[in-house]
Design an enzyme around this catalytic site. Structure first.
Site, mmCIF file in Angstrom:
data_model
loop_
_atom_site.group_PDB
_atom_site.id
_atom_site.type_symbol
_atom_site.label_atom_id
_atom_site.label_comp_id
_atom_site.label_asym_id
_atom_site.label_seq_id
_atom_site.Cartn_x
_atom_site.Cartn_y
_atom_site.Cartn_z
ATOM 1 N N CYS A 92 -41.222 11.107 112.063
ATOM 2 C CA CYS A 92 -40.384 9.900 111.928
ATOM 3 C C CYS A 92 -39.157 10.194 111.081
ATOM 4 O O CYS A 92 -38.185 9.453 111.102
ATOM 5 C CB CYS A 92 -41.184 8.727 111.364
ATOM 6 S SG CYS A 92 -41.923 9.039 109.776
ATOM 7 N N HIS A 113 -42.976 15.022 108.757
ATOM 8 C CA HIS A 113 -43.119 13.705 109.385
ATOM 9 C C HIS A 113 -42.085 13.583 110.481
ATOM 10 O O HIS A 113 -40.879 13.625 110.204
ATOM 11 C CB HIS A 113 -42.920 12.610 108.334
ATOM 12 C CG HIS A 113 -44.017 12.571 107.313
ATOM 13 N ND1 HIS A 113 -44.795 11.463 107.111
ATOM 14 C CD2 HIS A 113 -44.492 13.522 106.479
ATOM 15 C CE1 HIS A 113 -45.690 11.720 106.169
ATOM 16 N NE2 HIS A 113 -45.527 12.970 105.762
ATOM 17 N N GLN A 151 -49.292 9.589 104.324
ATOM 18 C CA GLN A 151 -49.832 10.818 103.741
ATOM 19 C C GLN A 151 -50.515 10.569 102.390
ATOM 20 O O GLN A 151 -51.509 11.209 102.059
ATOM 21 C CB GLN A 151 -48.689 11.836 103.596
ATOM 22 C CG GLN A 151 -49.187 13.220 103.209
ATOM 23 C CD GLN A 151 -48.064 14.235 103.169
ATOM 24 O OE1 GLN A 151 -47.176 14.213 104.009
ATOM 25 N NE2 GLN A 151 -48.097 15.121 102.195
ATOM 26 N N CYS A 162 -48.100 8.765 111.799
ATOM 27 C CA CYS A 162 -47.545 7.840 110.824
ATOM 28 C C CYS A 162 -47.801 6.404 111.280
ATOM 29 O O CYS A 162 -47.537 6.049 112.426
ATOM 30 C CB CYS A 162 -46.055 8.133 110.729
ATOM 31 S SG CYS A 162 -45.002 6.753 110.428
ATOM 32 N N GLU A 163 -48.329 5.605 110.363
ATOM 33 C CA GLU A 163 -48.670 4.236 110.747
ATOM 34 C C GLU A 163 -47.450 3.332 110.839
ATOM 35 O O GLU A 163 -47.542 2.206 111.319
ATOM 36 C CB GLU A 163 -49.708 3.647 109.786
ATOM 37 C CG GLU A 163 -49.215 3.355 108.391
ATOM 38 C CD GLU A 163 -50.316 2.816 107.493
ATOM 39 O OE1 GLU A 163 -51.498 3.083 107.759
ATOM 40 O OE2 GLU A 163 -49.985 2.115 106.527
ATOM 41 N N HIS A 164 -46.306 3.817 110.392
ATOM 42 C CA HIS A 164 -45.097 2.988 110.473
ATOM 43 C C HIS A 164 -44.338 3.193 111.779
ATOM 44 O O HIS A 164 -43.687 2.284 112.269
ATOM 45 C CB HIS A 164 -44.160 3.310 109.290
ATOM 46 C CG HIS A 164 -44.783 3.018 107.965
ATOM 47 N ND1 HIS A 164 -44.597 3.808 106.859
ATOM 48 C CD2 HIS A 164 -45.620 2.031 107.583
ATOM 49 C CE1 HIS A 164 -45.283 3.306 105.845
ATOM 50 N NE2 HIS A 164 -45.918 2.235 106.260
ATOM 51 N N HIS A 165 -44.405 4.414 112.340
ATOM 52 C CA HIS A 165 -43.630 4.709 113.551
ATOM 53 C C HIS A 165 -44.490 5.228 114.705
ATOM 54 O O HIS A 165 -43.992 5.457 115.797
ATOM 55 C CB HIS A 165 -42.528 5.733 113.246
ATOM 56 C CG HIS A 165 -41.568 5.267 112.199
ATOM 57 N ND1 HIS A 165 -41.725 5.546 110.867
ATOM 58 C CD2 HIS A 165 -40.453 4.502 112.298
ATOM 59 C CE1 HIS A 165 -40.738 4.981 110.171
ATOM 60 N NE2 HIS A 165 -39.950 4.343 111.027
HETATM 61 ZN ZN LIG Z 1 -42.987 7.006 109.846
#
Ligand SMILES: [Zn+2]
Length: 225
Positions: free
Chosen positions: A179, A177, A149, A108-111
């Site tokens: 995250c 996910h 995704q 995941c590019e956020h976490h």
């Molecule tokens: Zn994430």
């Protein structure tokens, strides 16, 4: 009068999406050295409350750097090139080609934590087919990058559509996910499903139904995280 430059077949086929979006993926920033990457990992260890000099952690920065090379090897792969070799001797085969339950390992590019799931990929050949393992390699090339995704699903479908120019492409991804399962709302059983349907899969309800029935046959087990 100058003759037009001879384009490679692949360049001619990239009519919908610029090559920069299709696969190059390399961000326009200078890649840090291995030593800089390891120093950053030591910083994160200290941020977590650790002493990076203690025995058990001494080699951790090097191990993590090597793991990152593996997790993110997709940045050095070109998904368009993976689909370049096609076969045209298909005896008029024009039915659906489906590869289902392709293991997806992404981040995941956020976490920066894992997304684990599986992809189902289908296309309706027009005049040519591609080696079936190449579909799985395209999934891998995009999955081994920082992702969300939705974007991963669209990139896979768009690339197959642009390069093979089939009568339709369908991609469904089901994934967990981390995250969401190991932090934040802590919902380990939840899986996210995304799809992208192009051509006949988008326009013809019976084609879409046939594909969804094919992937439903065995997709009743939950995704392993
Ligand atoms: Zn994430």
């Amino acid at each position: 009068m100058k003759t037009a430059p001879v384009l490679t077949e692949i360049k001619k086929l990239n009519i919908h999406t610029p090559a920069t979006q299709l696969g190059k993926g390399q961000p326009a920033v200078k890649k840090p050295s291995r030593a800089e990457a390891e120093a950053a990992i030591r910083t994160l260890l200290m941020w977590a409350g650790e002493d990076p000099e203690r025995e058990g952690l001494q080699d951790t920065p090097a191990r993590v750097a090597r793991a990152y090379e593996e997790f993110f090897k997709g940045y050095s792969e070109d998904p368009v090139a993976l689909l370049a070799r096609t076969f045209e001797e298909i005896e008029g085969y024009d039915e659906m080609v489906v590869l289902r339950d392709i293991r997806v390992e992404s981040h995941c590019e956020h976490h920066m934590v894992p997304i684990i799931g599986r992809a189902h990929v289908a296309y309706l050949p027009h005049t040519r087919v591609v080696g079936i393992s190449k579909l799985a390699r395209v999934v891998d090339a995009y999955a081994h990058r920082f992702q969300i995704q939705e974007k991963l699903t669209a990139q896979i479908a768009n690339t197959i559509n642009d390069v093979l120019q089939p009568r339709g492409v369908a991609v469904v991804i089901e994934a967990n996910h981390q995250c969401m399962s190991t932090r934040g709302v802590h919902k380990p059983g939840a899986s996210m499903i995304t799809s992208r349907m192009l051509g006949a899969f988008r326009d013809d309800p019976s084609t879409r139904r046939e594909f969804l029935a094919m992937i439903a046959q065995r997709s009743c087990t939950s995704v392993e995280a």
